[in-house]
Design an enzyme around this catalytic site. Sequence first.
Site, PDB file in Angstrom:
ATOM      1  N   GLN A  84       0.845  -1.194   0.000  1.00  0.00           N
ATOM      2  CA  GLN A  84       0.000   0.000   0.000  1.00  0.00           C
ATOM      3  C   GLN A  84       0.879   1.240   0.000  1.00  0.00           C
ATOM      4  O   GLN A  84       1.086   1.861   1.040  1.00  0.00           O
ATOM      5  CB  GLN A  84      -0.900  -0.031   1.239  1.00  0.00           C
ATOM      6  N   PHE A  85       1.401   1.618  -1.172  1.00  0.00           N
ATOM      7  CA  PHE A  85       2.321   2.750  -1.229  1.00  0.00           C
ATOM      8  C   PHE A  85       1.662   4.054  -0.814  1.00  0.00           C
ATOM      9  O   PHE A  85       2.338   5.000  -0.405  1.00  0.00           O
ATOM     10  CB  PHE A  85       2.963   2.882  -2.621  1.00  0.00           C
ATOM     11  N   THR A  86       0.336   4.136  -0.839  1.00  0.00           N
ATOM     12  CA  THR A  86      -0.334   5.386  -0.484  1.00  0.00           C
ATOM     13  C   THR A  86      -0.218   5.716   1.007  1.00  0.00           C
ATOM     14  O   THR A  86      -0.555   6.824   1.410  1.00  0.00           O
ATOM     15  CB  THR A  86      -1.813   5.381  -0.918  1.00  0.00           C
TER      16      THR A  86
END
Length: 147
Positions: free
Chosen positions: A78-80
């Site tokens: 989940q790079f966000t």
Amino acid sequence: MRAVLQRVTRAQVSVDGKVVGRCGPGLMILVCAMAGDAEAEAARLAAKIAKMRIFKDDQGKMNLSIRDVGGAALVISQFTLAADLRGNRPGFSTAAPPETGKRLYESFAAALAAEGIPVETGIFGADMAVELVNDGPVTIWIDTATL
């Protein structure tokens, strides 16, 4: 590394309509490698999560770890979680580059499995659909920079 833990009764992740990972009671973990992170952060995060007492004991108190309850984990990249929200459009420049992020995501999942937790994963970089039943609800945010 950053992670969001959600205590779940069940969770699953699908890519293109096909389930690629699931777990029963345990944790759904969203994880993001930050710029400058290395395998040491992945191992430290996994060790911390394996020991966190966020499951109820017989008296209803959060006193048991995922290991204590025989829980499983669904780990999703989940790079966000690296979002910079100073403006109205989030920036993600503090996330690790994709090749590093993938390596550390896989390292984290392996380190968590080495802690004795059954682990399934999503697919790094894929457009995923995540379904879960949050138990409690219990949702906890962790950043290795503050551990």
